[in-house]
Design a protein around this motif. Sequence first.
Motif, PDB file in Angstrom:
ATOM      1  N   ALA A 194     -73.839  -4.434  88.073  1.00 52.68           N
ATOM      2  CA  ALA A 194     -74.072  -5.510  87.117  1.00 52.68           C
ATOM      3  C   ALA A 194     -74.874  -6.618  87.765  1.00 52.68           C
ATOM      4  CB  ALA A 194     -72.750  -6.045  86.590  1.00 52.68           C
ATOM      5  N   GLU A 238     -72.398  -6.629  78.967  1.00 55.46           N
ATOM      6  CA  GLU A 238     -70.953  -6.461  78.902  1.00 55.46           C
ATOM      7  C   GLU A 238     -70.166  -7.714  79.243  1.00 55.46           C
ATOM      8  OE1 GLU A 238     -69.792  -3.309  81.566  1.00 55.46           O
ATOM      9  OE2 GLU A 238     -70.156  -4.528  83.338  1.00 55.46           O
ATOM     10  N   ASN A 239     -70.835  -8.737  79.706  1.00 56.97           N
ATOM     11  CA  ASN A 239     -70.148  -9.965  80.097  1.00 56.97           C
ATOM     12  C   ASN A 239     -70.839 -11.182  79.497  1.00 56.97           C
ATOM     13  OD1 ASN A 239     -68.150  -8.851  82.024  1.00 56.97           O
ATOM     14  ND2 ASN A 239     -69.989  -8.241  83.150  1.00 56.97           N
ATOM     15  N   TRP A 272     -71.372 -13.984  80.864  1.00 60.23           N
ATOM     16  CA  TRP A 272     -72.221 -14.670  81.827  1.00 60.23           C
ATOM     17  C   TRP A 272     -73.595 -14.019  81.962  1.00 60.23           C
ATOM     18  CZ3 TRP A 272     -73.696 -11.627  85.909  1.00 60.23           C
ATOM     19  CH2 TRP A 272     -72.887 -10.552  86.229  1.00 60.23           C
ATOM     20  N   GLN A 273     -73.757 -12.814  81.424  1.00 62.34           N
ATOM     21  CA  GLN A 273     -75.061 -12.149  81.489  1.00 62.34           C
ATOM     22  C   GLN A 273     -75.970 -12.692  80.385  1.00 62.34           C
ATOM     23  OE1 GLN A 273     -73.521  -8.119  81.236  1.00 62.34           O
ATOM     24  NE2 GLN A 273     -73.959  -7.798  83.413  1.00 62.34           N
ATOM     25  N   THR A 320     -75.878  -4.902  82.760  1.00 61.99           N
ATOM     26  CA  THR A 320     -75.206  -3.903  83.572  1.00 61.99           C
ATOM     27  C   THR A 320     -75.969  -2.590  83.452  1.00 61.99           C
ATOM     28  OG1 THR A 320     -73.079  -4.966  83.209  1.00 61.99           O
ATOM     29  CG2 THR A 320     -73.027  -2.666  83.922  1.00 61.99           C
TER      30      THR A 320
END
Length: 150
Positions: free
Chosen positions: A50, A83-84, A86-87, A55
């Motif tokens: 990631a 998937e997050n 923060w991305q 990711t």
Amino acid sequence: MRIVALISLLTLALTSLPARATDTRYLDRMAFESEIKSIAVITRVQRMGAGAEGTFLRVTFKTDYALTSFTPDTFVGGCNTMENAWQKRSPGTVYFNPKQGQKVFVTVSSNDGAITSLTPLTPLLDAVVRTEPWRLTYNQGRVEILPRDD
């Protein structure tokens, strides 16, 4: 063993570069020119790493119906997903969300290459792929069905 894993990760990352192009027409052409075009079932999704822009996934497919002679019984493609929280999405990058067990129509540049399109299979898409594949067109990482010329 770690060197082999590192080399595999780097190879997949480099082959996913077409999915990072900023011109969507280029992405559409990459899907159209992909060696592998198939109705397939996703048998495995591996998280490879990631970063801030998503990711990287390694996805294994089992062929159900192949449109090209280059399609093996099982094949692998790489893609990016978000998937997050923060991305942050990178402009021009196509993100996919493959799920194990999902039946899809997929195009992959070549075995172990970049996934160039991934579309969940519907009954209509299944029928068109099998009987009228000339009606398929590609748009930003998905396949679409053109109207009939009737």
